[in-house]
Design a protein around this motif. Sequence first.
Motif, PDB file in Angstrom:
ATOM      1  N   TYR A 230      32.845   5.632  30.578  1.00 38.86           N
ATOM      2  CA  TYR A 230      31.507   5.062  30.771  1.00 38.86           C
ATOM      3  C   TYR A 230      30.435   6.134  30.602  1.00 38.86           C
ATOM      4  O   TYR A 230      29.378   5.877  30.028  1.00 38.86           O
ATOM      5  N   LYS A 237      23.708   2.456  28.195  1.00 36.30           N
ATOM      6  CA  LYS A 237      23.904   1.293  29.073  1.00 36.30           C
ATOM      7  C   LYS A 237      23.068   1.348  30.352  1.00 36.30           C
ATOM      8  O   LYS A 237      22.629   0.301  30.837  1.00 36.30           O
ATOM      9  N   TRP A 321      30.235  -4.116  36.561  1.00 37.26           N
ATOM     10  CA  TRP A 321      29.656  -4.280  35.218  1.00 37.26           C
ATOM     11  C   TRP A 321      29.898  -3.024  34.390  1.00 37.26           C
ATOM     12  O   TRP A 321      30.298  -3.103  33.231  1.00 37.26           O
ATOM     13  N   THR A 325      32.213  -2.962  31.054  1.00 34.87           N
ATOM     14  CA  THR A 325      31.576  -2.554  29.807  1.00 34.87           C
ATOM     15  C   THR A 325      32.335  -1.379  29.195  1.00 34.87           C
ATOM     16  O   THR A 325      32.581  -1.348  27.990  1.00 34.87           O
ATOM     17  N   HIS A 330      32.758  -7.535  26.115  1.00 37.57           N
ATOM     18  CA  HIS A 330      31.402  -7.773  25.640  1.00 37.57           C
ATOM     19  C   HIS A 330      30.779  -8.957  26.380  1.00 37.57           C
ATOM     20  O   HIS A 330      31.470  -9.729  27.020  1.00 37.57           O
TER      21      HIS A 330
END
Lengths: 410, 182
Positions: A230, A237, A321, A325, A330
């Motif tokens: 991430y 993001k 989330w 992700t 998606h």
Amino acid sequence: MLAPFALEIVLGKAGAIAIYLLIGFGFGFVLEMSGFGNSRKLAAQFYFKDMTVLKVMFTGIVVAMVLIFWTTGLKLLDFSQVWVNPTYLWPGVVGGLIMGVGFIIGGFCPGTSLVSASTLKIDGIFYLAGVLFGVFVFGETIDNFRGFWTSSDFGRLTLTDWMGLPTGIVVSLLVAMALFMFWGSEQLERIFGKRDLTRDPKLRIAGGGLLLLLALGLIPLGQPSIMDRYEMIASEKEPMIEQRQVQIHPGELLDLMYDDMVQLVMLDLREERDFNIFHLLGAERVDPANLAPLARELSTGPEVAVHVLMDNDESIVTDAWRELTARELHNVYILEGGLNNWLDLFGHEGHDLCTASISKERDGLNHEFQAALGSSHYPALPEHDALDLQFEARVKLEKKRAVKAGGCGG
Amino acid sequence: MSQTNIKQGVQPTKGKPYANPYLGGVLLGVVLFLAFFLTGNGLGASGGMNRVVVCVQDLFAPDHVDRTPYLLNMAGGEKNPLDHSLVYVMIGAILGGAASGLIHGRTRPETNKGPGISVKQRWALAFIGGAIMGYGARFARGCTSGQALSGGASLSAGSWLLMFCIFGSAYGLAYFLRKTWN
């Protein structure tokens, strides 16, 4: 910049083509060099006389594998962008069995017939023509059994997922297996092919040992965790979270619940107790500590879906989330203000089973229920146009696979 | 050291002996790794061939291609099926094979076969085997290169299964074809 690269953007069209040609050139050169242009060499594999096919192929596989996972472990290569052939269980089995028949009858596989033909082996040219014919027939007949051909689709399933073991251990086991197979192959060659093993270079044993050490080194090295992954996309993001582009208004979720054209997946991250008291109709309870199998299951589904995460408020959904992700799922959204906000909006239309009570601790359900109602309660699916809600729609449908199709399957 | 062992196993009828299989394997692994590292994709052969076939079909029967979902994907409408990385990799492989053959003196018109069958029989079997392989490779969504080799290295569960199926069925039939090869 993290590999792999978007070659056509970095180098331009001509540069990308040059790279593809060079990779192909290396591939063809190595195949010919190893004797794969000669059908007798290939077929001898199946009579245990000359095990070159197995040795070259498995050496190639494990060397590439060790290099791939060292570079992903060192965060030079993003594995989520590496094409992993999707697993279609039964079509794969049937296709593989058919291919074996073609291999032993014809003496080549498609790649080796290319180098055979390019060194003027006439049997290789006939084989290549046969492959083209077989491919043609497949293209003409596939639409008659597409159902079977697309069945048992497990998507991007790796051996590490399947075995549930860390990458370093799986790679070490495969390298050990390959070394054992090489030893076994040499014994077979000695027996069936009259090979004198004492004349083989001793360097091969050192090389095998080195490869095993490198594979074992992957165990302490580890692979990037999901939150490391991430971090790589966080700059893109995090602003979406801060600017509240992924938090959808309850009114938008209600629209989605009534939209027959959208496949809606509602994921309720709360504890079972709260879920039993009240949840939206069709919501599925998931454990936020165990999102990996869920992400895999959802991202391999055949259709494009909208995923909406919900909590009592927004305290734990944001981390979920981020994780989903990072796991390449998606169209993931968050229900704005959680179920408390939902109940504030829809919860008090002419019934008295629940009452708003503002005095709950953080992350609790702000509404008090007289019984555990589950989804058998009016606000679990309010009427579509009960309220005249004003909101800005945020859901944008995006195609689900970021990794472009490729390999032989392209 | 490597000079002493080099004549073992099946060797070319003419030209330099083949390389040590482990050396070939290490080089193959490096090429395969570079393909993944640079492009995100492994190696492939049958995918490129597929596109050549579809291109020819598109030349003669464009309407048919546009009506067949499987073909449409590759060459529907204005799409050029040849403009794909797999096609360039395939062309590169042909050039690379030709270069190695020339450098090592192994390029010459010949038919490799077992002593038990005639040249014409070998040609027929090669064509039949190729057709079966081509059909199976598309069925399995990739050949020995694109599935077994590339998927094997990227740890695809399906590719490992496929690999064992290919070897399993080839070994299972080897006895019946022993006259072809020995």
